[in-house]
Design a protein around this motif. Sequence first.
Motif, PDB file in Angstrom:
ATOM      1  N   MET A 191     -61.224 -15.965  13.095  1.00 54.06           N
ATOM      2  CA  MET A 191     -61.172 -17.236  13.807  1.00 54.06           C
ATOM      3  C   MET A 191     -62.252 -17.278  14.889  1.00 54.06           C
ATOM      4  O   MET A 191     -62.697 -16.242  15.385  1.00 54.06           O
ATOM      5  CB  MET A 191     -59.790 -17.421  14.432  1.00 54.06           C
ATOM      6  N   TRP A 212     -54.596 -19.828  17.742  1.00 52.05           N
ATOM      7  CA  TRP A 212     -54.618 -19.168  16.433  1.00 52.05           C
ATOM      8  C   TRP A 212     -53.406 -18.242  16.237  1.00 52.05           C
ATOM      9  O   TRP A 212     -53.427 -17.356  15.400  1.00 52.05           O
ATOM     10  CB  TRP A 212     -55.899 -18.373  16.179  1.00 52.05           C
ATOM     11  N   ALA A 235     -51.771 -21.143  11.693  1.00 54.78           N
ATOM     12  CA  ALA A 235     -52.721 -20.039  11.571  1.00 54.78           C
ATOM     13  C   ALA A 235     -52.106 -18.777  10.990  1.00 54.78           C
ATOM     14  O   ALA A 235     -52.830 -17.924  10.478  1.00 54.78           O
ATOM     15  CB  ALA A 235     -53.331 -19.727  12.931  1.00 54.78           C
ATOM     16  N   ARG A 285     -54.478 -21.586   7.539  1.00 55.63           N
ATOM     17  CA  ARG A 285     -55.342 -20.843   8.473  1.00 55.63           C
ATOM     18  C   ARG A 285     -56.802 -21.264   8.306  1.00 55.63           C
ATOM     19  O   ARG A 285     -57.536 -21.409   9.295  1.00 55.63           O
ATOM     20  CB  ARG A 285     -55.194 -19.344   8.258  1.00 55.63           C
ATOM     21  N   LYS A 308     -59.242 -22.927  11.017  1.00 57.25           N
ATOM     22  CA  LYS A 308     -60.582 -22.377  11.276  1.00 57.25           C
ATOM     23  C   LYS A 308     -61.649 -23.471  11.292  1.00 57.25           C
ATOM     24  O   LYS A 308     -62.430 -23.577  12.247  1.00 57.25           O
ATOM     25  CB  LYS A 308     -60.918 -21.328  10.211  1.00 57.25           C
ATOM     26  N   GLU A 336     -63.579 -24.788  14.655  1.00 54.06           N
ATOM     27  CA  GLU A 336     -65.042 -24.716  14.769  1.00 54.06           C
ATOM     28  C   GLU A 336     -65.626 -26.077  15.119  1.00 54.06           C
ATOM     29  O   GLU A 336     -66.555 -26.177  15.931  1.00 54.06           O
ATOM     30  CB  GLU A 336     -65.634 -24.177  13.470  1.00 54.06           C
TER      31      GLU A 336
END
Length: 694
Positions: free
Chosen positions: A18, A76, A81, A171, A175, A179
């Motif tokens: 992550m 996370w 996640a 998850r 991610k 981002e």
Amino acid sequence: MAINVPQEILDALTDIDMPRLPPEAAPSEVIGLAGVEVPIYRSGCVVVGSGAAGLRAAVELKRRGDDVVIISQSAWGGTSACSGSDKQTLHTANTADQGDNYKAMARAIRSGGAMDEDTAYVEAVGSSRMMASLQFLGLPLPQDPLGGTLRYQTDHDEVGRATSCGPRTSRLMVKVLAEEAIRLGVPFYNQTIAVKILTEGDGADGHVVGIVAMRASDRREENPLGIALFVSGVIVLAAGGPGELYRDSVYPNGCFGSLGLALEAGVELVNLTESQFGIGTRREGFPWNLSGTYVQAIPHIYSLDSEGAEHHFLAEYYRSTQELASNVFRKGYQWPFHATRMLDFGSSLVDLAIFRETAEGRRVFMDFNRNPLPVPGDLSFSLERLDDDVRLYLGKAGAGQDMPIDRLKHMNPLAIELYRRYKIDIAEEPLEFAVNNQHMNGGIMVDIWGRSNLKGCYAVGEAAGTHGVTRPGGAALNAGQVFGTRAAEHIGASGRAKRAATEDIGAMAEAGIAEILAGLRTESPLTVKSIRSQVQARMSDKAGILCDQESVGRGLIEARKLNAEIRDNGVAYGRAAEAVRGVQWRHMALASEAVLSALDFFIRNGGGSRGARAICDREGESLPLARSGPLQDYRFRKERQAHREEQIIVRLNGSEIRLSTRPNRSFDENARSFFERDWPAWLTGRIYDRGTDG
């Protein structure tokens, strides 16, 4: 999936790194409130939670030029996640073959009843856009050579709208969204726990003005508990579901959700009677759902007693080896327990049998190195002696290998790799599992834009009660994306989050902080450990897959008593971290009372068995049968049709839980849009129905 997929590909879909969080912004000021030096953080909107739904809301708000921050208990570290299954499902409109029919998809989403028809259509029609945007951000959904998305059938899905990136779809969603949020410059405040929603005004005039939080990084001598104030007129609750409610759970540890937090602020909840339970490995080890190919490989299921003796217990329930093996397979796409599937020797007899074994103190295992043992007096297991639907599926999958582990390796090697990451090799040793709580379908009551009854408060993801009694597997991931976007669109259209809030809410904040501090008392006899033990045991034992009027009623009395004691005595704490948990367990105790109140109301008003719960009744119309005979202790009521057309609303009035019902919102399938007539409503923002926003 072929067995010869290179290891580096398997690793990339299993070990998902992550992104690093950006440095946190400093508070705008520090002021003295309730004897504490409190840092003040200001924003246009605060998103509570850093899972897939909360990240989607934050990304869409930022794209629209809104001032937004994310606060998270553990970035996370939540359900999105950290949870999954053999091939974790995203349920969206079909984008291959002949495409899809959004109205038909909406009917499928709401087919379990007690769901708003307009919400179901919103989720259906919004799913294509959500999937495309996730793919744009880099979500690796599988495609055929011509660009169609690969699909399969999941629970409560008769068409095959499911797709997956593997065991960690959610998850990977977190991610790519994280981002993007970091790229856009969305500020994150980690290890930040919302403990009170601050409001101004009464009744219908009430609106959000901020959130009191506890932050590890803000602990000082002059602020030992790390109390912080986030000033904002708009919040989006996206903290997930109440995972700590149940002892037997596949939620990651520490998932508290925000139901108690919302109730204390006057926010109305809905459909708290509806949850999902199914087989999985518990969170004491590695919490994971055992759906899909884990059971479609048809492993041998057995139990061990305290003496270490093995019991082939499913043979007591099914009449033939073929029937037993076929229903183990069906748990792959009929994963959640469903009361009616206990009838006619259906797949939920598997759940009931496992539940009974566990209640007797036996440990239950899957052995992937053994095929199911035969039912006494019947033929042995054979892939040629399976029900037609099972044989057809395994044939198409090319899963004709002799042993379950080889069938699993062929169909989904990632399912094996995942457990190896946690030092569990299911190719070498049996896997212990149980029936666990997995998801709450109910939550905060919202409209088609994610608005709650409290002005300025939105809810998305599992925090929102958008689902009905049942839902297709993977529909929750889609709903979080759709409503995260719609909430952002609505907030953006209102213009209320364009700039950081500048209001002085010192008086309200001081009163709120004083209330929090008054509820934390070092001398209280009520510890976090004792509250947790009471709540989780009560919910698992009296509000799980099997309920009855007497047990639920007793549980509700006990829950009310516990909450009265918490109000009178507060919650004990030693270290600062225990104070945070003390507030969270106060919220969880309140959420437990709310769930039991709704269940008690439902059962006392003639509510029958549906979805995740069988309402056991000696006068019940439905009687599960087993090979050993009728299961009289599990005779249950049928669902009433009228209850499918309504939802139970829960709200807190002072210290008392109040309950009512409302009909499901409707959706006219015959209505048609017309471009020239309807375009002005879009251009002028009338589609956002902002009249009730104040």
